[in-house]
Design an enzyme around this catalytic site. Structure first.
Site, PDB file in Angstrom:
ATOM      1  N   LYS A  99       0.831  -1.212   0.000  1.00  0.00           N
ATOM      2  CA  LYS A  99       0.000   0.000   0.000  1.00  0.00           C
ATOM      3  C   LYS A  99       0.860   1.254   0.000  1.00  0.00           C
ATOM      4  O   LYS A  99       0.691   2.132  -0.833  1.00  0.00           O
ATOM      5  CB  LYS A  99      -0.909  -0.009   1.230  1.00  0.00           C
ATOM      6  CG  LYS A  99      -1.517   1.320   1.593  1.00  0.00           C
ATOM      7  CD  LYS A  99      -2.477   1.191   2.729  1.00  0.00           C
ATOM      8  CE  LYS A  99      -2.164   1.828   4.039  1.00  0.00           C
ATOM      9  NZ  LYS A  99      -1.594   3.138   4.158  1.00  0.00           N
ATOM     10  N   ASN A 100       1.791   1.322   0.934  1.00  0.00           N
ATOM     11  CA  ASN A 100       2.514   2.582   1.115  1.00  0.00           C
ATOM     12  C   ASN A 100       3.481   2.878  -0.028  1.00  0.00           C
ATOM     13  O   ASN A 100       3.817   4.040  -0.264  1.00  0.00           O
ATOM     14  CB  ASN A 100       3.233   2.596   2.464  1.00  0.00           C
ATOM     15  CG  ASN A 100       2.258   2.703   3.625  1.00  0.00           C
ATOM     16  OD1 ASN A 100       1.079   2.999   3.423  1.00  0.00           O
ATOM     17  ND2 ASN A 100       2.740   2.441   4.830  1.00  0.00           N
TER      18      ASN A 100
ATOM     19  N   CYS B 148      -5.573   7.666   9.220  1.00  0.00           N
ATOM     20  CA  CYS B 148      -5.942   6.998  10.475  1.00  0.00           C
ATOM     21  C   CYS B 148      -5.906   7.961  11.660  1.00  0.00           C
ATOM     22  O   CYS B 148      -5.012   8.798  11.739  1.00  0.00           O
ATOM     23  CB  CYS B 148      -4.964   5.861  10.763  1.00  0.00           C
ATOM     24  SG  CYS B 148      -5.434   4.318  10.005  1.00  0.00           S
TER      25      CYS B 148
ATOM     26  N   ARG C 266      -9.053  -0.504   3.942  1.00  0.00           N
ATOM     27  CA  ARG C 266      -8.142   0.491   3.356  1.00  0.00           C
ATOM     28  C   ARG C 266      -6.798  -0.127   3.015  1.00  0.00           C
ATOM     29  O   ARG C 266      -6.081   0.406   2.160  1.00  0.00           O
ATOM     30  CB  ARG C 266      -7.919   1.641   4.347  1.00  0.00           C
ATOM     31  CG  ARG C 266      -9.120   2.557   4.485  1.00  0.00           C
ATOM     32  CD  ARG C 266      -8.785   3.768   5.330  1.00  0.00           C
ATOM     33  NE  ARG C 266      -7.407   4.170   5.097  1.00  0.00           N
ATOM     34  CZ  ARG C 266      -6.567   4.581   6.045  1.00  0.00           C
ATOM     35  NH1 ARG C 266      -6.958   4.663   7.276  1.00  0.00           N
ATOM     36  NH2 ARG C 266      -5.335   4.913   5.741  1.00  0.00           N
TER      37      ARG C 266
HETATM   38  C1  UD1 Z   1       3.904   6.414   6.974  1.00  0.00           C
HETATM   39  C2  UD1 Z   1       3.007   5.258   6.619  1.00  0.00           C
HETATM   40  C3  UD1 Z   1       2.401   4.656   7.866  1.00  0.00           C
HETATM   41  C4  UD1 Z   1       3.461   4.313   8.891  1.00  0.00           C
HETATM   42  C5  UD1 Z   1       4.399   5.493   9.131  1.00  0.00           C
HETATM   43  C6  UD1 Z   1       5.590   5.144  10.013  1.00  0.00           C
HETATM   44  C7  UD1 Z   1       2.276   5.879   4.401  1.00  0.00           C
HETATM   45  C8  UD1 Z   1       1.146   6.321   3.544  1.00  0.00           C
HETATM   46  N1  UD1 Z   1       1.982   5.731   5.698  1.00  0.00           N
HETATM   47  O1  UD1 Z   1       3.077   7.411   7.577  1.00  0.00           O
HETATM   48  O2  UD1 Z   1       1.683   3.474   7.500  1.00  0.00           O
HETATM   49  O3  UD1 Z   1       2.836   3.966  10.106  1.00  0.00           O
HETATM   50  O4  UD1 Z   1       4.915   5.981   7.887  1.00  0.00           O
HETATM   51  O5  UD1 Z   1       6.311   4.093   9.449  1.00  0.00           O
HETATM   52  O6  UD1 Z   1       3.365   5.625   3.942  1.00  0.00           O
HETATM   53  N2  UD1 Z   1       5.942  14.041  11.576  1.00  0.00           N
HETATM   54  C9  UD1 Z   1       6.116  15.366  11.891  1.00  0.00           C
HETATM   55  N3  UD1 Z   1       5.986  16.283  10.882  1.00  0.00           N
HETATM   56  C10 UD1 Z   1       5.706  15.925   9.579  1.00  0.00           C
HETATM   57  C11 UD1 Z   1       5.556  14.568   9.270  1.00  0.00           C
HETATM   58  C12 UD1 Z   1       5.674  13.634  10.291  1.00  0.00           C
HETATM   59  O7  UD1 Z   1       6.372  15.714  13.034  1.00  0.00           O
HETATM   60  O8  UD1 Z   1       5.620  16.814   8.744  1.00  0.00           O
HETATM   61  C13 UD1 Z   1       6.065  13.010  12.633  1.00  0.00           C
HETATM   62  C14 UD1 Z   1       4.784  12.209  12.830  1.00  0.00           C
HETATM   63  O9  UD1 Z   1       3.872  12.859  13.674  1.00  0.00           O
HETATM   64  C15 UD1 Z   1       5.306  10.929  13.438  1.00  0.00           C
HETATM   65  C16 UD1 Z   1       6.683  10.784  12.767  1.00  0.00           C
HETATM   66  O10 UD1 Z   1       7.009  12.057  12.221  1.00  0.00           O
HETATM   67  O11 UD1 Z   1       5.496  11.071  14.812  1.00  0.00           O
HETATM   68  C17 UD1 Z   1       6.730   9.785  11.651  1.00  0.00           C
HETATM   69  O12 UD1 Z   1       5.666  10.022  10.741  1.00  0.00           O
HETATM   70  P1  UD1 Z   1       5.832   9.691   9.191  1.00  0.00           P
HETATM   71  O13 UD1 Z   1       7.002   8.803   8.991  1.00  0.00           O
HETATM   72  O14 UD1 Z   1       5.738  10.957   8.429  1.00  0.00           O
HETATM   73  O15 UD1 Z   1       4.534   8.833   8.917  1.00  0.00           O
HETATM   74  P2  UD1 Z   1       3.591   8.906   7.651  1.00  0.00           P
HETATM   75  O16 UD1 Z   1       4.376   9.216   6.430  1.00  0.00           O
HETATM   76  O17 UD1 Z   1       2.404   9.729   8.003  1.00  0.00           O
END
Ligand code: UD1
Length: 421
Positions: A23-24, A119, A400
């Site tokens: 998915k990701n 989520c 999803r």
């Molecule tokens: C992606 C995955 C999700 C997985 C996660 C961690 C997708 C679509 N989803 O989510 O399934 O659980 O990686 O492996 O690929 N953060 C910030 N600022 C930002 C972005 C992130 O502070 O601008 C923080 C988040 O709150 C979190 C951490 O960084 O604590 C990691 O998040 P991130 O790796 O960005 O997760 P996603 O890309 O949302």
């Protein structure tokens, strides 16, 4: 009444399951197609809600699409900036819709979208995405519901992420791939899907090096072409079946995967006493008893993935002794613990991000809810392992991200059905 999954548990699962594309990874490769000058063919595309929503967005943006089985052909030539307002409904449902911003910035030098959905597992800010866009030269404006940006030109930049972010790393790659000069992403995410999206972009003509390490370099190119690309296997779906084998004392061969992507899970399953054998592109898990307690701390790849901690929580309920999960990525990923307690689990939150599981003899069937996508898979595993009948509600979360979850478990011998309400 809503649809539900009904499980008569306690049957050891046995047999083989083949894993779909991730998915990701798919959610990053679909927007990469926006950047191609010629049609792009995406193979091994998983048939799941999030991907289907993305496909609808591409179509509404103006792409011509043909879908045959797990192959999608995308002709992006008809995509127009003006169509962005047609995808508002879909974009709010799906967090990864923000990759369209990165791809649009790259292709049109501007982007506009509602703030993303996804989520309910924590704050999930997008400050790092915005910081990356701004570093490349975009002027970004945010209102309560919308994000808009524009750039005269995009120039390579040195960008450091803190914390490590999968989404921001991918978005920065999409946005910078055609920028002038070199972009360096430091403290970049190393997840297999980050590498897969970089591999796809490179095949399209990009010059990205270092994906899979914490420093990624992107030398901007003028154009990208459409290619045939097959999405990497889904490590999270694979891990879900591995944990289900252990939870039901079963014997499952998980096929069509990259075993190295699952090393942190394999190590924990072995530490608990299960038998795990790795082959070239498959892994066999044989569940053993007694299960020994373990501690897990979720970390960015190659650490233990946050997306597999909920299924592991189910397994910990069945271990002899006390296990602990420390969640260090998302702050609201323990909603499922309360559902397990309904099934007789002895589990509680020690702090907001530490859950403690004292092993019990068995779980009892109950009516439980999928509180988010990965918790949904955990609830199904709990039902498969429990004695008696379990009903899992809130299926929209599960659908999803999991391809044929019910059918696959049934083929492995489970007494499981999706019942329409
Ligand atoms: C992606 C995955 C999700 C997985 C996660 C961690 C997708 C679509 N989803 O989510 O399934 O659980 O990686 O492996 O690929 N953060 C910030 N600022 C930002 C972005 C992130 O502070 O601008 C923080 C988040 O709150 C979190 C951490 O960084 O604590 C990691 O998040 P991130 O790796 O960005 O997760 P996603 O890309 O949302």
């Amino acid at each position: 009444m809503a649809d539900k999954i009904v499980i008569h548990g306690g049957i050891p699962l046995n047999g083989e399951v083949s894993i779909s594309g991730a998915k990701n990874a798919a959610l990053g490769i679909l927007p990469a197609a926006i950047l191609a000058d010629t049609p792009m063919v995406i193979d091994n595309l998983p048939d799941i809600q999030d991907v289907n929503i993305y496909v609808t967005m591409l179509e509404k943006l103006g792409a011509s699409l043909t879908r045959e089985g797990d192959r999608l052909t995308v002709d992006p030539s008809g995509i127009r900036f003006e169509n962005v307002d047609k995808i508002v409904e879909e974009a709010t449902k799906l967090r990864a819709s923000y990759y369209i911003l990165g791809a649009f910035l790259s292709r049109f030098r501007k982007g506009r979208q509602p703030l993303p959905g996804g989520c309910p597992i924590g704050e999930r800010p997008i400050n790092l995405h915005i910081m990356a866009f701004e570093s490349l030269g975009a002027r970004v404006q945010i209102t309560e519901t919308m994000i808009s940006m524009e750039a005269d030109e995009l120039n390579g930049a040195d960008i450091t992420f803190d914390p490590v972010s999968v989404g921001a790393t991918i978005n920065a790659m999409l946005a910078s791939v055609k920028a002038k000069g070199t972009t360096v992403l430091r403290n970049a995410a190393k997840e297999p899907h980050v590498v897969d999206i970089a591999n796809c972009l490179n095949l399209m003509g990009a010059r990205i090096s270092g994906a899979g390490t914490d420093t990624i370099k992107i030398k901007g190119v003028d154009s990208l072409r459409g290619v045939v690309y097959s999405v990497v296997p889904d490590q999270i779906q694979a891990g879900t079946y591995m944990i289900a084998a252990a939870a039901t004392c079963g014997n499952i061969l998980v096929r069509n995967i990259i075993p190295q992507h699952l090393e942190s899970l394999t190590a924990k399953l072995r530490e608990m006493g299960n038998e795990v054998t790795e082959y070239d592109d498959s892994i066999r898990v044989i569940g053993r008893r007694p299960l020994l307690p373990v501690n897990i701390k979720t970390m960015p790849h190659p650490g233990f993935p946050t997306d597999l901690q909920q299924p592991m929580g189910v397994l910990m309920c069945l271990a002899e002794g006390q296990s602990r999960i420390t969640e260090s990525i998302f702050e609201k990923r323990f909603e499922y613990v309360g559902q397990l307690v309904k099934m007789g689990a002895d589990a509680h939150l020690r702090t907001e991000n530490v859950a403690v599981f004292n092993g019990v003899d068995h779980l009892e069937g109950a009516v439980i809810e999928a509180t988010d996508l990965r918790a949904g898979a955990a609830m199904v595993i709990a039902g498969l392992a429990a004695m008696g009948t379990t009903e899992v509600l809130n299926l929209e979360h599960i659908e999803r991200g999991y391809v044929d979850l019910v059918e696959n478990f049934r083929a492995l011998g489970a007494d499981i059905a999706r019942v329409s309400g």
